[in-house]
Design a protein around this motif. Structure first.
Motif, short mmCIF file in Angstrom:
data_model
loop_
_atom_site.label_atom_id
_atom_site.label_comp_id
_atom_site.label_asym_id
_atom_site.label_seq_id
_atom_site.Cartn_x
_atom_site.Cartn_y
_atom_site.Cartn_z
N THR B 2 0.83 -1.19 0.00
CA THR B 2 0.00 0.00 0.00
C THR B 2 0.86 1.24 0.00
OG1 THR B 2 -1.29 -1.23 1.57
CG2 THR B 2 -2.01 0.99 1.09
N THR B 3 0.49 2.17 -0.78
CA THR B 3 1.09 3.47 -0.61
C THR B 3 -0.02 4.44 -0.26
OG1 THR B 3 0.94 3.65 -2.97
CG2 THR B 3 3.13 3.30 -2.06
N LEU B 4 0.24 5.26 0.70
CA LEU B 4 -0.80 6.13 1.19
C LEU B 4 -0.63 7.50 0.57
CD1 LEU B 4 -0.71 4.91 4.77
CD2 LEU B 4 -2.57 4.63 3.17
N THR B 5 -1.43 7.75 -0.40
CA THR B 5 -1.34 9.04 -1.05
C THR B 5 -2.60 9.85 -0.79
OG1 THR B 5 -2.15 7.96 -3.03
CG2 THR B 5 0.21 8.32 -2.87
N GLY B 6 -3.44 9.35 0.11
CA GLY B 6 -4.71 10.01 0.38
C GLY B 6 -4.52 11.40 0.95
N ILE B 7 -5.35 12.30 0.49
CA ILE B 7 -5.33 13.65 1.06
C ILE B 7 -6.26 13.61 2.27
CG2 ILE B 7 -5.68 16.10 0.50
CD1 ILE B 7 -6.07 14.71 -2.50
N PRO B 8 -5.87 14.27 3.36
CA PRO B 8 -6.76 14.29 4.51
C PRO B 8 -8.12 14.88 4.13
CG PRO B 8 -4.62 15.18 5.10
CD PRO B 8 -4.61 14.94 3.63
N GLN B 124 -2.89 11.27 21.65
CA GLN B 124 -3.70 12.11 20.76
C GLN B 124 -3.44 13.60 21.04
OE1 GLN B 124 -5.25 10.22 18.52
NE2 GLN B 124 -4.51 8.49 19.72
N SER B 125 -3.97 14.43 20.15
CA SER B 125 -3.68 15.87 20.26
C SER B 125 -4.63 16.56 21.23
CB SER B 125 -3.81 16.52 18.89
OG SER B 125 -3.13 15.77 17.93
#
Lengths: 293, 363
Positions: B2-8, B124-125
């Motif tokens: 998998t390569t994660l190229t998803g935009i948030p 988490q933030s």
């Protein structure tokens, strides 16, 4: 301190954008170091900075994600709810990336986390850490309960994400061969102290395997002016891992060490002087422990 | 692979799609503890409904005896089952702070600490302060709402009986003091937050629950010792011959704590019956003697009778003032009369710490 030092005489910096392997025997302080960076523990002495900020600051907290060794998750939450937890609590959450990690393992989104297998749970925990899109990703023994196929897949995900987003990754592992393909930076800690720190290429390039015929007891004369990390004899043959300080004279055969030999040699020889490359050295060397990622 | 190229995903769009539901930590706390919260809320609703039902039955009964101005010879006896029901309900409610402290307060943070689930939240933030304050804060909110409702319902139930001075001990009794007004709210919050703090320190659910149980039981016990200090306790001690005529007049607006004599209308109290029997039998065979000796503190055991009374001005529980002052009844042999009163009460301050000694012919 009655329980003894978990980590001492350990000063280094980790340049941003690196994938750094943290290697050391059990109890060497790997988890302690990671816990301090992830704001779970406070150092007894010394300081640690994440991107120039204290680990407890909101800035560092926002930019750091941590995957603990036991991958603790809420067992009664479903996978979807676990991902929602990340979405609710992180402003920069990347739902697509997190869901993709989960989907690749065929983990049903509506299954309770408590019903998942160890590997699947690791995947969900990994997605929770990765979906935060952190600038520093700290992974404590991330791959210990994954099969080689999944390990490879997740490592690739990690690598691709790190390259794309410039994420700094700090991962600890016992499996040295697993680190070999991924890491470009290495930290070796043993008996509380730092043994090796720096770029993998620089560290490997600074050492050489030397093999030859044994002529007498102890260190051969030819090798004496150089740093001998470890030497082994079998019969008339001696082979040593040497940090050459110049050209080695004599009739020797040379070989390049790999990422598996080097940390092991340093861990076996506590007297060998540590090697910390210039990029890992802390400017001024003030505190007993310092990281600037 | 998998390569994660998803935009948030755009945060604003996904937020608005979710609507005005709980967000952030509020969502997390509700998700994690919704079962406990709903149990507490449902139990409160059930409790208030039950109180409303019981009170309706009680009011029907009270109206048949002419409430609020009851008439008839034995109206107190008629009211007694109602008062007893109220008292036992109050005793049962007294366990609620203990239950909530042990099962809601103690595991609240200890659970996360023991199972390591505090770690993913730490990662988490969200800031540490918000993270630590949100859980106890939301729990305290839910519990406050429930405790206020339960307290108001119980007070509402008690009100009609209080107006006719039943049961006679009124607010002195822990059953009513701990279940009306702000006391139950404060008590419940204190045991719950105490449980949370104990859980944080011990970091083990079971240990925290056990220690919280001790804590939650101890708090009202300590409170019951201090409760009497809210009024001024007057102890009257007479020697022998405690009959109808021997009863001293109680100060105005006072409530009897200990034995009650028959002519004082309140013959219903258990200790009162015991006392009368003992008076007839003689002091040496008094079953409750040990206790009573301790109550008078240092006075010799030959003292056959004590009366404890709480005197307090403007006592809402006893609205009809009686003649003030304490005087030894004529014709009794009185060895000692100790009397401590509220110094602020002008006409009683003169009587502070009186000791009257009569000739000890009978002793």
């Amino acid at each position: 301190m009655s329980a003894g030092w978990a980590l001492r005489d350990c000063s280094f910096r980790l340049p941003a954008g690196r994938i750094c392997g943290l290697v050391g025997p059990n109890g060497a302080g790997k988890t302690t170091l990671m816990g301090i960076a992830a704001n779970l523990l406070e150092p007894t002495a010394g300081s640690l900075r994440v991107f120039g900020a204290a680990p407890e600051s909101a800035e560092a907290n926002r930019r750091t994600a941590f995957l603990a060794q036991k991958k603790p998750l809420f067992r009664l939450f479903t996978v979807a709810e676990t991902l929602r937890l990340g979405r609710e609590l992180n402003p920069g959450w990347d739902q697509r990336a997190a869901e993709e990690i989960v989907r690749c393992g065929d983990v049903p989104l509506h299954a309770k986390v408590g019903t998942l297998s160890g590997g699947q749970r690791t995947r969900v925990a990994f997605a929770l850490a990765f979906g935060k899109r952190p600038d520093l990703l700290i992974l404590d023994e991330p791959m210990s309960d994954l099969d080689p196929l999944v390990r490879h897949e997740l490592m690739n995900t990690l690598f691709a994400g790190a390259v794309e987003h410039g994420t700094t990754v700090l991962l600890s592992s016992h499996l040295l061969d697993e680190l070999a393909g991924v890491c470009d930076y290495l930290l070796v800690v043993a008996s509380g102290g730092l043994r090796l720190a720096g770029e993998v290429d620089a560290l490997l390039g600074a050492h050489t395997w030397v093999t030859g015929v044994r002529t007498g007891e102890g260190t051969p004369e030819d090798l004496a002016p150089h740093g001998v990390v470890e030497s082994r004899t079998s019969g008339q043959q001696i082979s040593a891992l040497v940090r050459p300080y110049g050209a080695i004279t004599g009739s020797w055969q040379f070989g390049a060490p790999n990422l598996e030999d080097l940390p092991l040699a340093y861990l076996r020889s506590p007297d060998a002087p540590p090697l910390i490359t210039p990029s890992a050295q802390v400017a001024g060397h003030t505190g007993p422990k310092e990281t600037a990622a | 692979m998998t390569t994660l190229t998803g935009i948030p995903a755009p945060a604003a769009a996904s937020r608005s799609a979710r609507g005005p539901r709980l967000r952030g930590l509020t969502w997390l706390v509700r998700r994690q503890h919704w079962a406990a919260f709903w149990t507490v809320l449902a139990a409160t609703v059930a409790c208030v409904a039950l109180i409303a039902f019981l009170r309706a039955g009680m009011m029907d009964h009270l109206h048949t005896i002419g409430w609020p101005h009851p008439t008839g010879e034995n109206w107190e006896r008629d009211v007694r089952p109602d008062a007893d029901r109220l008292s036992s309900a109050g005793s049962a409610l007294g366990f609620v702070p203990v239950l909530l402290g042990v099962f809601l307060g103690a595991p609240l943070l200890a659970g996360d600490l023991e199972h390591g689930t505090a770690k993913p939240i730490t990662s988490q933030s969200v800031t540490r302060v918000r993270r630590l304050a949100m859980k106890p804060g939301m729990t305290a909110l839910v519990v406050t709402v429930c405790a206020v409702a339960a307290s108001a319902a119980f007070s509402w139930w008690y009100e009609p009986l209080k107006a006719i001075d039943m049961p006679p001990q009124g607010w002195i009794s822990g059953v009513f003091f701990d279940n009306t007004g702000p006391v139950p709210v404060a008590l419940t919050l204190f045991t719950i937050l105490g449980g949370v703090a104990i859980g944080m320190l011990l970091r083990r659910v079971l240990a925290a629950m056990a220690v919280t149980f001790g804590f939650a039981v101890a708090v009202p016990l300590v409170g019951s010792y201090l409760r009497m200090d809210l009024g001024s306790v007057v102890t009257m001690t007479t020697h022998q011959g405690v009959g109808e005529a021997a009863s001293p007049e109680l100060p105005g607006r006072s409530l009897p704590v200990g034995p009650v004599l028959p002519h004082q209308r309140r013959q219903t109290h258990r200790l009162g019956h015991l006392q009368q029997r003992n008076d007839r039998a003689g002091p040496s065979r008094l079953p409750g003697q040990g206790t009573r000796r301790r109550l008078v503190g240092g006075l010799p055991s030959r003292l056959a009778d004590e009366r404890h009374a709480v005197a307090r001005r403007r006592n809402p529980v006893c609205p009809h003032p009686r003649p003030r002052g304490v005087r030894p009844p004529p014709g009794t042999q009185t060895t000692g009369l100790t009397f401590v009163s509220n110094r602020e009460t002008d006409d009683m301050s003169r009587a502070t710490s009186i000791e009257v000694r009569a000739p000890q012919s009978g002793a």
